[in-house]
Design a protein around this motif. Structure first.
Motif, PDB file in Angstrom:
ATOM      1  N   MET A 203       4.638   8.385   2.280  1.00  0.00           N
ATOM      2  CA  MET A 203       4.414   8.628   3.773  1.00  0.00           C
ATOM      3  C   MET A 203       2.671   8.571   3.883  1.00  0.00           C
ATOM      4  SD  MET A 203       6.905   9.196   5.772  1.00  0.00           S
ATOM      5  CE  MET A 203       7.688   7.780   4.057  1.00  0.00           C
TER       6      MET A 203
ATOM      7  N   VAL B 119       1.619   4.873   3.804  1.00  0.00           N
ATOM      8  CA  VAL B 119       2.101   3.971   4.996  1.00  0.00           C
ATOM      9  C   VAL B 119       0.957   4.071   5.915  1.00  0.00           C
ATOM     10  CG1 VAL B 119       3.825   4.122   6.894  1.00  0.00           C
ATOM     11  CG2 VAL B 119       4.509   4.102   4.644  1.00  0.00           C
TER      12      VAL B 119
ATOM     13  N   TYR C  26      -1.386  11.342   7.778  1.00  0.00           N
ATOM     14  CA  TYR C  26      -1.085  10.048   7.993  1.00  0.00           C
ATOM     15  C   TYR C  26      -0.986   9.608   9.487  1.00  0.00           C
ATOM     16  CZ  TYR C  26       3.950  10.883   9.237  1.00  0.00           C
ATOM     17  OH  TYR C  26       5.079  11.252   9.883  1.00  0.00           O
TER      18      TYR C  26
ATOM     19  N   THR D  58       7.162   4.771   9.776  1.00  0.00           N
ATOM     20  CA  THR D  58       7.534   5.989   8.892  1.00  0.00           C
ATOM     21  C   THR D  58       9.020   6.672   9.417  1.00  0.00           C
ATOM     22  OG1 THR D  58       6.033   7.654  10.056  1.00  0.00           O
ATOM     23  CG2 THR D  58       5.360   6.476   8.060  1.00  0.00           C
TER      24      THR D  58
ATOM     25  N   GLN E   8      12.397   7.677   7.590  1.00  0.00           N
ATOM     26  CA  GLN E   8      12.790   9.064   7.816  1.00  0.00           C
ATOM     27  C   GLN E   8      14.066   9.265   8.243  1.00  0.00           C
ATOM     28  OE1 GLN E   8       9.343  10.189  10.078  1.00  0.00           O
ATOM     29  NE2 GLN E   8       8.081  10.900   8.220  1.00  0.00           N
TER      30      GLN E   8
ATOM     31  N   SER F 184      11.135  15.121   6.476  1.00  0.00           N
ATOM     32  CA  SER F 184      11.069  13.874   7.317  1.00  0.00           C
ATOM     33  C   SER F 184      11.717  14.112   8.806  1.00  0.00           C
ATOM     34  CB  SER F 184      12.097  12.947   6.822  1.00  0.00           C
ATOM     35  OG  SER F 184      13.393  13.013   6.728  1.00  0.00           O
TER      36      SER F 184
ATOM     37  N   SER G  44       8.518  13.454  11.387  1.00  0.00           N
ATOM     38  CA  SER G  44       8.690  12.214  12.533  1.00  0.00           C
ATOM     39  C   SER G  44       8.257  13.011  13.877  1.00  0.00           C
ATOM     40  CB  SER G  44      10.073  12.062  12.224  1.00  0.00           C
ATOM     41  OG  SER G  44      11.113  12.870  12.732  1.00  0.00           O
TER      42      SER G  44
END
Length: 520
Positions: A19, A22, A167, A179, A183, A363, A367
Motif C-alpha cells: 500500500m 502504491v 500513503y 489501492t 482492497q 483493507s 479504504s
C-alpha cells in the motif's frame, strides 16, 4: 505482535508495504491539485465502481455486520436492499448534475443556490460525518487487532493511522482509488475464506447452521408492522434509502469519484457496479454472523473469554473477579457480537491465513479512512480555506494545504476512534451518528435541486427548523421522566428521515406561500 506466527506477520507486512509503495508510485504524478483531487478525470468506470464498493465495505461491515447478525437477526440487511433505488435516483439525476457543474466539491453549488451559509452548513455536516465514519473505522481495526496482539486499542489506532496517512498524503485520490481496487478483492476473498472455515469447523455443516438459525429466528428481516419506534423492516428501509441517497448524492467521498471518471457514462456505470457488488457482499457478512452464532451455540465454552473481556471493559478498574464473573454471565449475544469474529480468528484460523484475514480487515478500514481523509481535505481546501481565508491561493500553496489538511483529518479521525472505545455496537454507533449529521444537508440539497422557486429565506428558515427537529429527536431522551411525553417516540434511525423531510417540506410550503419568482 505477541500472538501471531512469523508467517502471518510477513503477510501483513507485505500488504502494508504494498500500500505504501502504491502511494509512493502515484506521488510522482501529483504535480497539481487537479491531479490530487480528481486524478485529471482519467479513471475507468470499473475501477471507480470497485473503489466505491470498497468504501462501502468498510470494517463497519466486516466486523459490525457479523456482530449485528450474531446478536440479533438480518434486520440490518434491509439497508442494503434499499441501495438499488437510491442508486437509480443518483444515476439519473445526481451524476449528470455534478458532471455538468464541474466543480470538485459537492457543496459549492449550494452557495450559488442559497448563499454562503448553505455551503458552509453542508460542509460542516459532511466533516462531522467523516469524523464519525473514520472514528468508527479506526475503532473497528483496533477491536479486531487487540484480540490478536494484546496491545491497547489506542496504540493500534495510532500505528495504523500513521500508515494510512502516509500513503494517502503521498498518492492523492488516484492512489486511493487504485489501492481500493486491490482492497476490494482482498476483503472479498477474506470474507469467503472466513465463511469456509466456519462451515468446515461446524460439526453438522450447513444443515445445522440453517436449523439453529431458523429455530432462533436469525434470518428475520424484522417486523413488517408499521411501527416506527423499533427497528422494524420499514424503519431500516427508510433509513437505508435516505442514507444511501445522501451517500450517492451528497457525500464528497462519492461525488469526488464521479469527477475522476472519463465520462458521465463511466461515472454512472461505477454507481451500479458498486450496488451489484455490495448487496451480495453484505449478505455474505450476515451469513457469516449467523454461522458464527450457530458455531458458538455448539461450542459455548469458547465464549467465556469474550464475555470476561467485555465485563472487564464495562466495570470500573479494580473490580473483583466475582463482579466480573457475575456481569459476564448476564451478558447477551448483542453485548459482545462485535468481538466474536476476532475471537474466531484467534482460535480457529491456521497460521498464514490469519495474516490474510487481518490484511482483509485492514483493507476494509484503510479504504474508507483514506478516501475520507482525501475528501475532507478537498472540501476544506475548496469550501473553507479558499472561500473564507485566502481566495487567491497559489497552486503550490494549495498542494501544501491539501497535504497538511489530509494529515490533520487523519489525526482527528484517529482521535474520534479512541474516544469510541467501549461502545456497545460498532454498527449502531455509526448508523446513529451518520443519521444525525447527514439529515440536514440532504434535505437542503433536495430542496435546492427539486424546487427551483425556493429562495434563500425559505431555505434558511427550513434548515433552522430541521436542525431543531434533529436536535430534539437526538437529545430528547435527556428530558426528565415527569415530562417523558415530550421525548422522541421514534427509533433513532428515523432521525435522518424526519430531519430530511422536515427541511424539504417546510421549504416547499414556505415557497408556495411566498410565491417567490423562479430562480434562474
Amino acid at each position: 505482535m505477541k500472538n501471531l506466527p512469523v508467517l502471518d506477520l510477513c503477510v501483513i507486512a507485505l500488504y502494508l508495504i504494498a500500500m505504501i509503495v502504491v502511494g509512493i508510485y502515484f506521488s510522482r504524478k501529483n504535480k497539481s491539485s487537479e491531479q490530487f483531487t480528481k486524478a485529471s478525470g482519467k479513471i475507468p468506470g470499473w475501477a471507480i465502481g470497485l473503489s466505491i464498493y470498497a468504501t462501502f465495505l468498510s470494517s463497519n461491515t466486516f466486523l459490525g455486520v457479523p456482530g449485528k447478525a450474531f446478536g440479533g437477526n438480518w434486520n440490518a440487511f434491509v439497508f442494503s436492499i434499499s441501495m438499488p433505488l437510491a442508486a437509480w435516483v443518483a444515476s439519473k439525476y445526481f451524476v449528470p448534475f455534478y458532471r455538468t457543474i464541474g466543480g470538485v466539491s459537492a457543496y459549492t453549488h449550494l452557495e450559488h443556490r442559497f448563499g454562503a451559509w448553505a455551503r458552509t452548513y453542508a460542509v460542516v455536516c459532511f466533516l462531522l460525518t467523516q469524523l464519525a465514519r473514520m472514528g468508527s473505522i479506526f475503532f473497528g481495526i483496533a477491536l479486531s487487532l487487540q484480540a490478536l496482539t494484546g496491545y491497547s486499542m489506542s496504540v493500534i489506532m495510532i500505528v495504523m493511522g500513521v500508515c494510512i496517512i502516509f500513503y494517502t498524503v503521498l498518492g492523492g485520490i488516484e492512489a486511493v482509488i487504485w489501492t481500493e481496487v486491490v482492497q476490494a478483492i482482498v476483503k472479498t476473498v477474506g470474507a469467503l475464506l472466513i465463511l469456509f472455515l466456519i462451515i468446515k469447523d461446524m460439526p453438522g455443516g450447513v444443515s445445522d447452521i440453517i436449523k439453529i438459525g431458523v429455530t432462533d429466528q436469525k434470518f428475520s428481516l424484522g417486523s413488517l408492522s408499521p411501527n416506527f419506534t423499533e427497528s422494524t423492516f420499514w424503519v431500516v428501509l427508510f433509513y437505508g434509502f435516505f442514507i444511501n441517497l445522501n451517500n450517492f448524492g451528497m457525500d464528497q467521498n462519492y461525488v469526488q469519484r464521479y469527477h475522476t471518471a472519463t465520462s458521465e457514462k463511466e461515472a454512472t456505470k461505477s454507481v451500479w457496479l458498486c450496488v451489484w457488488l455490495y448487496v451480495p457482499a453484505s449478505l455474505l457478512f450476515f451469513i457469516i454472523g449467523t454461522c458464527l452464532y450457530a458455531y458458538y451455540q455448539v461450542h459455548p465454552e469458547f465464549l467465556t473469554s469474550i464475555k470476561q473481556q467485555v465485563a472487564i471493559e464495562r466495570l470500573p478498574h479494580g473490580a473483583s473477579s466475582q463482579e466480573i464473573s457475575q456481569l459476564a454471565s448476564s451478558l447477551k449475544p448483542a453485548d459482545y457480537g462485535d468481538k466474536v469474529m476476532p475471537q474466531f480468528m484467534v482460535t480457529n484460523i491456521p497460521a498464514g491465513l490469519v495474516g490474510l484475514i487481518i490484511s482483509a480487515i485492514l483493507s476494509a478500514a484503510m479504504s474508507t479512512i483514506s478516501s475520507g481523509m482525501n475528501a475532507s481535505a478537498t472540501v476544506f481546501s475548496v469550501d473553507i480555506f479558499k472561500r473564507y481565508i485566502k481566495p487567491d491561493i497559489t497552486e503550490k500553496q494549495n498542494m501544501n494545504l491539501l497535504y497538511v489538511a489530509t494529515v490533520v483529518f487523519g489525526l482527528l479521525g484517529m482521535g474520534t476512534g479512541i474516544a469510541m472505545i467501549g461502545v456497545k455496537s460498532l454498527l449502531d454507533i455509526w448508523w446513529e451518528l451518520s443519521g444525525i449529521f447527514a439529515g440536514g444537508m440532504l434535505g437542503l440539497f433536495l430542496l435546492g435541486m427539486i424546487s427551483r422557486r425556493a429562495g434563500n429565506h425559505e431555505a434558511l428558515t427550513a434548515t433552522l427548523i430541521g436542525i431543531l427537529v434533529i436536535l430534539w429527536m437526538t437529545f430528547s431522551n435527556l428530558i426528565p421522566e415527569q415530562y417523558s411525553f415530550l421525548r422522541n417516540p421514534l427509533h433513532s434511525n428515523m432521525i435522518i428521515v424526519i430531519g430530511t423531510l422536515t427541511i424539504f417540506l417546510v421549504g416547499l410550503f414556505m415557497t408556495s406561500v411566498r410565491k417567490q419568482p423562479v430562480t434562474r
